[in-house]
Scaffold this active site. Sequence first.
Site, PDB file in Angstrom:
ATOM      1  CE  LYS A   1     -10.670   1.375 -19.739  1.00  0.00           C
ATOM      2  NZ  LYS A   1     -11.769   0.554 -19.311  1.00  0.00           N
TER       3      LYS A   1
ATOM      4  CE1 TYR B   1     -15.583   5.150 -18.304  1.00  0.00           C
ATOM      5  CE2 TYR B   1     -14.525   5.904 -16.292  1.00  0.00           C
ATOM      6  CZ  TYR B   1     -15.251   4.953 -16.984  1.00  0.00           C
ATOM      7  OH  TYR B   1     -15.639   3.801 -16.358  1.00  0.00           O
TER       8      TYR B   1
ATOM      9  CG  ASP C   1      -8.238   9.576 -18.593  1.00  0.00           C
ATOM     10  OD1 ASP C   1      -7.492   8.852 -19.263  1.00  0.00           O
ATOM     11  OD2 ASP C   1      -9.281   9.160 -18.052  1.00  0.00           O
TER      12      ASP C   1
ATOM     13  NE  ARG D   1      -2.656   0.593   3.473  1.00  0.00           N
ATOM     14  CZ  ARG D   1      -2.071   1.409   4.357  1.00  0.00           C
ATOM     15  NH1 ARG D   1      -1.860   2.676   4.057  1.00  0.00           N
ATOM     16  NH2 ARG D   1      -1.708   0.963   5.532  1.00  0.00           N
TER      17      ARG D   1
HETATM   18  N1  PLP Z   1     -10.484   6.931 -18.205  1.00  0.00           N
HETATM   19  C1  PLP Z   1     -11.001   6.520 -19.371  1.00  0.00           C
HETATM   20  C2  PLP Z   1     -10.813   7.349 -20.588  1.00  0.00           C
HETATM   21  C3  PLP Z   1     -11.715   5.319 -19.427  1.00  0.00           C
HETATM   22  O1  PLP Z   1     -12.234   4.921 -20.596  1.00  0.00           O
HETATM   23  C4  PLP Z   1     -11.896   4.561 -18.244  1.00  0.00           C
HETATM   24  C5  PLP Z   1     -12.654   3.301 -18.252  1.00  0.00           C
HETATM   25  O2  PLP Z   1     -13.304   2.961 -19.201  1.00  0.00           O
HETATM   26  C6  PLP Z   1     -11.334   5.045 -17.058  1.00  0.00           C
HETATM   27  C7  PLP Z   1     -10.629   6.227 -17.060  1.00  0.00           C
HETATM   28  C8  PLP Z   1     -11.504   4.290 -15.768  1.00  0.00           C
HETATM   29  O3  PLP Z   1     -10.655   3.194 -15.766  1.00  0.00           O
HETATM   30  P1  PLP Z   1     -10.918   1.853 -14.898  1.00  0.00           P
HETATM   31  O4  PLP Z   1     -12.130   1.213 -15.473  1.00  0.00           O
HETATM   32  O5  PLP Z   1      -9.645   1.102 -15.066  1.00  0.00           O
HETATM   33  O6  PLP Z   1     -11.164   2.310 -13.498  1.00  0.00           O
END
Ligand code: PLP
Length: 382
Positions: free
Chosen positions: A200, A103, A175, A49
């Site tokens: 992803k 997202y 992001d 952690r």
């Molecule tokens: N950011 C984007 C652009 C995403 O598409 C996603 C999930 O689909 C996330 C963040 C969140 O990721 P996680 O599902 O690994 O928590």
Amino acid sequence: MSVHSYKNSRNTICVHEGQHIGEYRGINTPIYTSTSYGYLDTDERLYPRYFNIPNQKAVIEKIAKLENAEDGIIFSSGMAAVSSALLSFLNSGDHCIFQKGLYGGTLHFITKEFERFGIEFSVLKNNDPDSFQQAIKKNTKVIYVESPSNPLLSIIDLRKVSELSRLNNCISIIDNTFASPINQNPIDMGIDVVIHSATKYLGGHSDICAGIAVSGRQHIDRIMQVSMSLGGSLNAFMCYLLERSMKTLTIRVEKQNQNAGVIADFLKGHPGIPRVYYPGLKEHEGHEIAKSQMTGFGGMLSFELEGQDITAFQKRLRLIRPSMSLGGIETIICAPATTSHRLVPKEQREAEGIRGNLLRLSVGIEDTGDLIDDLRQALVMG
Ligand code: PLP
């Protein structure tokens, strides 16, 4: 272990950076299962952690090197990275600017939770630099963007955002999931903190849930302080899998870039498809900016389907699987209104341009002829 000082040797970094050579000099990083480590005669306090066990460090070093960052933190999901980073820099009474088109999980988090913490926020109606400038308030502390965005592939001018952020003493966060570190390196353009849902492209095989934040020393220290309390760390087994997956990141993403370009061209010429969203297309409103800040346009694209039912269309596909998430080696398709943006109220979703007939394609590494044949037969039958 840092193996390479070159910035652009992506494949070499993917294969070697961060690798931990164990006692028997095996070629792969050993999996350190321990949650208990000796502490006498050392200043190090290893604990999962605290994000500092060898398997965590191996992936952090690899991704930080790819993003030209000083350090990073590996989380148990992309949302753990997003929420931990935002909560590290925002206090009660602060204001945060978010671009239009985020997202759904991120949008859901800020709209449901920020008020409780007394954090103010603005979600922009347009993503041009003037809109960012006009949204700045005296108490703005963070500017948060996602480029290309999920699911409409909006492109933000990252150099302008970082400049605005610097002028106003804000922290800029991106992001960078859709681009992956292979197609876009925001730190080089002055962005402070880069986040990925490693679930992803970094994982790339649809079997790992993880997230990462990378940045300069000072920001990572701050995020670390908060994240050690929030506790969203990733275990050694998953870190090992992620390290292994990342060895092929460049070759996967380059193939996905190529495939997505071919499929975007095919879709844009089809009479049943009024709109295709792909930053590699000249018609895309962010194409020129994307060209100036990305080295590839990515494997994600979206399109609207006219004159046929989108569920029936997805069921007719034989190779492309209707399935959630993205970034894997297999091509998958989903309707954002009922998946990634399901928790966003309908009016808000539609105001952002996410209509019920929108489909998002995560393009894999298959042969494009087979993917196009599949799309063609499913479209014709409508
Ligand atoms: N950011 C984007 C652009 C995403 O598409 C996603 C999930 O689909 C996330 C963040 C969140 O990721 P996680 O599902 O690994 O928590």
